[in-house]
Design an enzyme around this catalytic site. Structure first.
Site, PDB file in Angstrom:
ATOM      1  N   GLU A 174      44.794  10.778   3.693  1.00  0.00           N
ATOM      2  CA  GLU A 174      45.692  11.182   3.746  1.00  0.00           C
ATOM      3  C   GLU A 174      45.700  11.835   2.737  1.00  0.00           C
ATOM      4  OE1 GLU A 174      49.330   9.571   5.134  1.00  0.00           O
ATOM      5  OE2 GLU A 174      50.566  11.493   3.980  1.00  0.00           O
ATOM      6  N   LYS A 216      44.358  13.287   7.391  1.00  0.00           N
ATOM      7  CA  LYS A 216      45.577  13.575   7.449  1.00  0.00           C
ATOM      8  C   LYS A 216      46.294  14.398   6.290  1.00  0.00           C
ATOM      9  CE  LYS A 216      49.865  11.321   7.748  1.00  0.00           C
ATOM     10  NZ  LYS A 216      51.261  10.666   8.381  1.00  0.00           N
TER      11      LYS A 216
END
Ligand code: 5MM
Length: 334
Positions: A174, A216
């Site tokens: 992420e 992500k």
């Protein structure tokens, strides 16, 4: 399940991820907004409410947990992770240890948590976690993000990803480009593109199996203090940024919501999926954009349980439709 099977399952058929990995301080902030005490029992009751929601089934492929929740039981003694599996979703775990300044006095940050990560991952694997998550934060401002910040975070993400895979768990990587600020959508595009390039170079250098990870990312949007742009523009810029900078063998992209409203996050995802077919699934890994209405409806009161579950179920269903490009604003009328 192999790493590739886990990654593909999580984003299969429009399914996405419920990010419920708020650390205790972040959970405290969310509970403050509904005037609920941030106690272990309240955190359990809240998450038990979410995981027992009917709409988990078929719409949520994975749930990211905080350490406490992976070990916690529901009121009747059923492990919370069991409730997640019962709904057909896989339990995952946040393994980073938060942010520290990149260098003393710097506004930029790097994520810590590599110390002891192998041992922690080995335990999480034995506790049944099937995937992990590590969040890097990239800020946009005067002369930032710097290359140093982007490279340090990419290296940490790649080191983490290699360790997670060696412990049989899919790493969710992420790189969050924060929406905070008054920057333009072009600056957001540039920061996302640079972060993706550095990240995939570092992953490749570390020999990470790209078919066994999920990205992500943030969507490419203007800063939260700038004027909003059309939904189509966010969708087109985000898709272009991904196409130009991420490999085609990645199984899935599961966006964070990053402070967008629930409806914005759904509309943007839907618009991207309406643009066309991509080599990767474009899905969601929302925290606030899945939980906001449910949290408010719950407000810490057991009598609100069903209405709160209804809110979560609705958002989960709407985001699944968006991940298939089949959502329509009219479906929000209930
Ligand atoms: C669920 O929120 C996570 C926050 O963790 P901390 O307690 O460590 O701050 C966060 O990483 C989350 O998974 C992502 O930011 C996605 O959530 P949003 O709300 O941006 O969709």
């Amino acid at each position: 399940m192999s790493l590739e099977e886990i990654a593909n399952y999580i984003v299969s058929d429009g399914k996405g991820i419920l990010a419920a990995d708020e650390s205790n301080p972040t959970c405290g902030k969310r509970f403050d907004s509904i005037e609920v005490e941030n106690s272990e029992n309240n955190r359990r009751d809240y998450r038990e409410m979410l995981f027992r929601s009917k709409g988990m089934k078929g719409n949520i492929g994975g749930v990211i947990l905080f350490d406490e929740t992976l070990r916690q039981d529901a009121k009747d003694g059923t492990p919370l992770k069991q409730l997640i599996s019962n709904s057909g979703a896989l339990p995952g775990i946040k393994v980073d240890k938060g942010l520290v300044p990149l260098v003393d006095g710097s506004d930029e940050v790097v994520t810590q948590g590599l110390d002891g990560l192998d041992e922690r991952c080995s335990e999480y694997d034995s506790l049944g976690a099937k995937f992990t998550k590590w969040r890097a934060v990239i800020k946009i401002g005067d002369s930032i993000p710097s290359d140093d910040c982007i490279n340090a975070n990419a290296k940490a993400l790649a080191d983490y990803a290699a360790i997670a895979q060696s412990n049989n768990m899919v790493p969710i990587v992420e790189p969050e480009v924060l929406m905070d600020g008054d920057h333009s959508i072009d600056l957001s595009f540039d920061a996302c593109a640079r972060s993706f390039q550095a990240l995939f170079d570092a992953l490749e250098n570390n020999g990470v199996n790209i078919k066994g990870i999920i990205l992500k990312p943030s969507m490419v949007t203007p800063g939260s203090l700038s004027e909003k742009v059309a939904i189509r523009e966010v969708a087109e810029m985000t898709v272009r940024c991904l196409k130009e900078n991420i490999p085609s063998d990645l199984p899935g992209v599961a966006f964070l919501s990053g402070g967008q409203t629930e409806l914005e996050a759904t509309a943007h995802l839907n618009e991207m999926n309406k643009i066309g077919e991509f080599p990767w699934k474009l899905s969601f890994s929302y925290g606030r954009a899945l939980q906001q209405s449910a949290l408010k409806a719950w407000s810490g009161k057991s009598e609100n349980l069903f209405i709160a579950q209804d809110e979560l179920s609705h958002r989960a269903e709407m985001n699944k439709l968006a991940a298939l490009g089949q959502w329509d604003i009219k479906l929000e009328d209930r």
